[in-house]
Design a protein around this motif. Structure first.
Motif, PDB file in Angstrom:
ATOM      1  N   SER A   7      21.528  21.932   9.458  1.00  0.00           N
ATOM      2  CA  SER A   7      21.169  21.783  10.878  1.00  0.00           C
ATOM      3  C   SER A   7      20.803  23.130  11.495  1.00  0.00           C
ATOM      4  N   THR A  61      17.360  21.935  18.645  1.00  0.00           N
ATOM      5  CA  THR A  61      18.764  21.560  18.422  1.00  0.00           C
ATOM      6  C   THR A  61      18.877  20.105  17.999  1.00  0.00           C
ATOM      7  N   TRP A  65      19.970  18.869  14.275  1.00  0.00           N
ATOM      8  CA  TRP A  65      21.161  18.016  14.142  1.00  0.00           C
ATOM      9  C   TRP A  65      20.827  16.717  13.411  1.00  0.00           C
ATOM     10  N   ALA A  80      29.858  14.451  18.924  1.00  0.00           N
ATOM     11  CA  ALA A  80      28.574  15.148  18.804  1.00  0.00           C
ATOM     12  C   ALA A  80      27.537  14.555  19.749  1.00  0.00           C
ATOM     13  N   LEU A  84      25.713  16.530  22.920  1.00  0.00           N
ATOM     14  CA  LEU A  84      24.260  16.641  23.024  1.00  0.00           C
ATOM     15  C   LEU A  84      23.733  15.918  24.257  1.00  0.00           C
ATOM     16  N   VAL A 238      26.819  20.627  15.571  1.00  0.00           N
ATOM     17  CA  VAL A 238      26.108  20.782  16.849  1.00  0.00           C
ATOM     18  C   VAL A 238      26.005  22.262  17.213  1.00  0.00           C
TER      19      VAL A 238
END
Length: 360
Positions: A7, A61, A65, A80, A84, A238
């Protein structure tokens, strides 16, 4: 653990390669930054620099992820997704603020009232949801207990679940507002907020991985010093995605900046940081890890408070980095030295986090 590396790596590549494409789009649309008239005069040369770079940070991001989950066959966790959600929700508020500035060609975007309303709506939804979704061990993403390195004995639900929910919503929204405004105030010099955020989120990768290795939800690691965090590894993923996105974005945001993150980025990063402190049960420790953000906020509070009481200023200009700028320090010098200070705060915070476990 592979998801953490994947990620972070994917987010970095997306931000590194996607930012110049976004810059070209913004230049074509003439979406440039407007500079406050009461700021340092040296900043007038930055007028017209593309802004809203937070769109790239958020996008990188999310993509990092998702790819990390897909390549490792991992199911998204509630913790998570909610982290987000808060990051993206506040990013949308910041985007509206940035877009109004650009479309109306002024340095002020959303009015303070509507900005608070936007942050409040997203914050309240997040605050309510993080106390839901118990897993197989009956753990929810967040707790009504105030946390330092882990949950303390101070429980906001001392008078029942309803009072606990109300007090938690107030507490969580205080943290969300404080962190989002702290990152926003820090975003005043090329690369400053990006670099400091990168260091802080990198620390939360370590915190999440360590909590996962010492989780109370495993028979092998459960013990008196285990951590009650519901989804520590997913939160590390994350944090890694955000860190990677910031690495890629910093390449273009470093002095002389080709793009600014704008309120889109600063509010989103502040929201993500607030979410990580709440969900990893490190709400007070977060103020040490992100100590530079706290110092910059305090400089603004001191300046305003002292001026209202005496009519005089403590600093030449607030926030603190502008004081040093007006004192003759070069912009790059200020940024690098503030990065060093941020690193020292992170080292102190992570050191306290580890020392608490060793002492136990």
């Amino acid at each position: 653990m592979r998801a953490v590396l994947i990620s972070g790596g994917i987010a970095m590549l997306v931000a590194l390669l996607g930012t110049p494409l976004f810059i070209r789009f913004l230049v074509r649309k003439q979406y440039g930054q407007f500079i406050r008239q009461d700021g340092p005069t040296a900043h007038f040369t930055k007028r017209g620099t593309p802004t809203m770079g937070g769109v790239v940070i958020i996008g990188a991001t999310l993509l990092g992820w998702l790819v990390g989950l897909l390549l490792t066959g991992t199911t998204p966790s509630a913790s998570a997704v909610l982290a987000l959600f808060l990051m993206t929700g506040l990013g949308v508020v910041g985007f509206l603020d940035d877009f109004i500035k650009i479309s109306r060609q002024r340095s002020l975007g959303l009015s303070p009232f509507w900005k608070i309303v936007g942050q409040g709506v997203v914050g309240v939804v997040f605050s309510v949801l993080v106390l839901q979704f118990p897993n197989a061990q009956f753990r929810t993403p967040a707790s009504t207990r105030i946390s330092f390195i882990r949950d303390t004995d101070i429980d906001l639900a001392f008078a029942g679940a309803t009072v606990g929910l109300l007090l938690f919503v107030i507490w969580a929204n205080f943290l969300i507002t404080a962190w989002s405004n702290a990152v926003n105030l820090t975003d005043g010099l090329d690369g400053l907020a990006t670099g400091v955020s990168l260091i802080v989120f990198g620390a939360y990768v370590l915190v999440g991985v360590w909590q996962f290795n010492q989780t109370c939800q495993s028979v092998l690691t459960a013990g008196p010093r285990c951590y009650e965090t519901r989804d520590p590894l997913d939160l590390a993923v994350v944090a890694a995605a955000i860190t990677g996105a910031l690495f890629g974005f910093l390449w273009w945001n470093a002095s002389p900046a080709k793009i600014f993150m704008g309120d889109t980025g600063s509010l989103a990063l502040g929201g993500a940081l607030a979410a990580l402190t709440i969900l990893t049960r490190t709400e007070i420790l977060g103020a040490i890890i992100g100590g530079l953000f706290v110092v910059i906020v305090l400089s603004d509070v001191i300046q305003i408070g002292f001026f209202k009481m005496t009519g005089k200023r403590v600093f030449k200009m607030a926030p603190l980095h502008h004081h040093f700028e007006l004192s003759g320090w070069g912009e790059v010098t200020i940024v690098i030295r503030f990065w060093i200070i941020a690193g020292l705060f992170v080292a102190l915070g992570v050191g306290i986090f580890y020392a608490e476990w060793v002492a136990g």
